[in-house]
Design an enzyme around this catalytic site. Structure first.
Site, PDB file in Angstrom:
ATOM      1  N   ASP A  68       0.801  -1.225   0.000  1.00  0.00           N
ATOM      2  CA  ASP A  68       0.000   0.000   0.000  1.00  0.00           C
ATOM      3  C   ASP A  68       0.831   1.271   0.000  1.00  0.00           C
ATOM      4  O   ASP A  68       0.300   2.351  -0.234  1.00  0.00           O
ATOM      5  CB  ASP A  68      -0.936   0.015   1.211  1.00  0.00           C
ATOM      6  CG  ASP A  68      -2.043  -1.016   1.096  1.00  0.00           C
ATOM      7  OD1 ASP A  68      -2.486  -1.283  -0.029  1.00  0.00           O
ATOM      8  OD2 ASP A  68      -2.440  -1.569   2.135  1.00  0.00           O
ATOM      9  N   HIS A 163      -9.775  -2.307  -1.100  1.00  0.00           N
ATOM     10  CA  HIS A 163      -8.928  -1.879  -2.212  1.00  0.00           C
ATOM     11  C   HIS A 163      -9.370  -2.564  -3.503  1.00  0.00           C
ATOM     12  O   HIS A 163     -10.014  -3.622  -3.468  1.00  0.00           O
ATOM     13  CB  HIS A 163      -7.462  -2.261  -1.959  1.00  0.00           C
ATOM     14  CG  HIS A 163      -6.793  -1.519  -0.866  1.00  0.00           C
ATOM     15  ND1 HIS A 163      -6.134  -2.152   0.176  1.00  0.00           N
ATOM     16  CD2 HIS A 163      -6.666  -0.194  -0.633  1.00  0.00           C
ATOM     17  CE1 HIS A 163      -5.629  -1.240   0.997  1.00  0.00           C
ATOM     18  NE2 HIS A 163      -5.942  -0.050   0.530  1.00  0.00           N
ATOM     19  N   CYS A 248      -0.788  -7.939  -0.782  1.00  0.00           N
ATOM     20  CA  CYS A 248      -0.497  -6.846   0.153  1.00  0.00           C
ATOM     21  C   CYS A 248       0.863  -6.957   0.818  1.00  0.00           C
ATOM     22  O   CYS A 248       1.432  -5.950   1.264  1.00  0.00           O
ATOM     23  CB  CYS A 248      -1.532  -6.791   1.282  1.00  0.00           C
ATOM     24  SG  CYS A 248      -3.242  -6.744   0.788  1.00  0.00           S
TER      25      CYS A 248
END
Length: 258
Positions: A68, A163, A248
């Site tokens: 991120d 997301h 992630c």
């Protein structure tokens, strides 16, 4: 030759306090999470990826979700500016690590917000999810950073998950995959394949036909195997409790100059 480097960051001492947006909070076992993270990073290395560990950000509960913090296209790293203000301190050590790896660094500026998990690259097309963590100004800044490098930036809505890559990722042939109830508009993708489990929406392309994916999606793994792909399952149950997935936990750097 494409580079095969992956930026990672180990779970910090406050992991159990990580943000939860679309799920009910359930207890996270920090010891198990560390063991799962070590298995995840081992899987990357076992399939030819060289890992670089970003310096800890121990005051940031979500720092293990290193994807991120940045979006990389070619060898340009666009440092994110999260829509969750508490996550913004995560980027400093990531910027330092990427500079050391030879990336050219740019930054998202106010009023733009961007989380790297909202960006899906399929060839030269860069899909940017616009929703809770990434705003219109952030999308514009992705376009300004990457279109001069040959990218085509496409904004897509994100309202049902945290997301964009909580909803969709892509197979080696560019087919976008997702669990249809969580995808705002599958028709935005030229080729879309529905998968039977939410966790089956998330794959990391390891090279060739190998897909790193969560062990919690066995039916999706079977679907991929039927397509001639090779699922590599890893247990990331503790990170899934924090809305995390296999994408992630690393930043894959495929186009760094030698």
């Amino acid at each position: 030759m494409p580079s095969r480097k992956a930026l990672i960051r180990r779970p910090g001492p406050r992991l159990t306090e990580g943000l939860v947006t679309h799920l009910e909070r359930t207890p996270v076992d920090a010891g198990l999470a560390l063991a799962q993270w070590e298995s995840y990073t081992h899987a990357l290395r076992a399939h030819g990826w060289e890992t670089t560990e970003a310096a800890p950000a121990d005051d940031c509960p979500d720092a293990v979700f290193v994807e991120d913090t940045v979006v990389v296209f070619r060898d340009v790293a666009l440092i994110a500016r999260s829509g969750a203000e508490s996550r913004r301190p995560e980027t400093a050590a990531v910027e330092e690590a990427l500079s050391a790896l030879g990336c050219s660094v740019e930054r998202v500026r106010e009023p733009g917000t961007l989380d790297g998990g909202d960006v899906l690259k399929v060839g030269d097309t860069v899909y940017v999810g616009q929703g809770g963590r990434t705003n219109e100004a952030g999308v514009r800044q992705v376009r300004a950073a990457f279109e001069p490098l040959g990218a085509r930036v496409v904004a897509v809505p994100v309202s049902k998950v945290l997301h964009l890559k909580s909803a969709v990722t892509a197979l080696p042939d560019g087919t976008v995959i997702g669990h249809t109830p969580l995808v705002d508009d599958p028709s935005l993708f030229p080729r879309f394949l529905a998968v039977p489990e939410e966790a089956g929406s998330h794959v990391v392309l390891l090279g060739g036909r190998k897909l790193l994916m969560a062990a919690s999606a066995p039916r999706s793994a079977e679907l991929f195997a039927d397509l001639g792909l090779e699922p590599v399952p890893v247990d990331i149950s503790e990170f899934e409790k924090l809305e995390g997935c296999v994408t992630c936990l690393s930043v894959r750097l495929r186009d760094l100059r030698a």
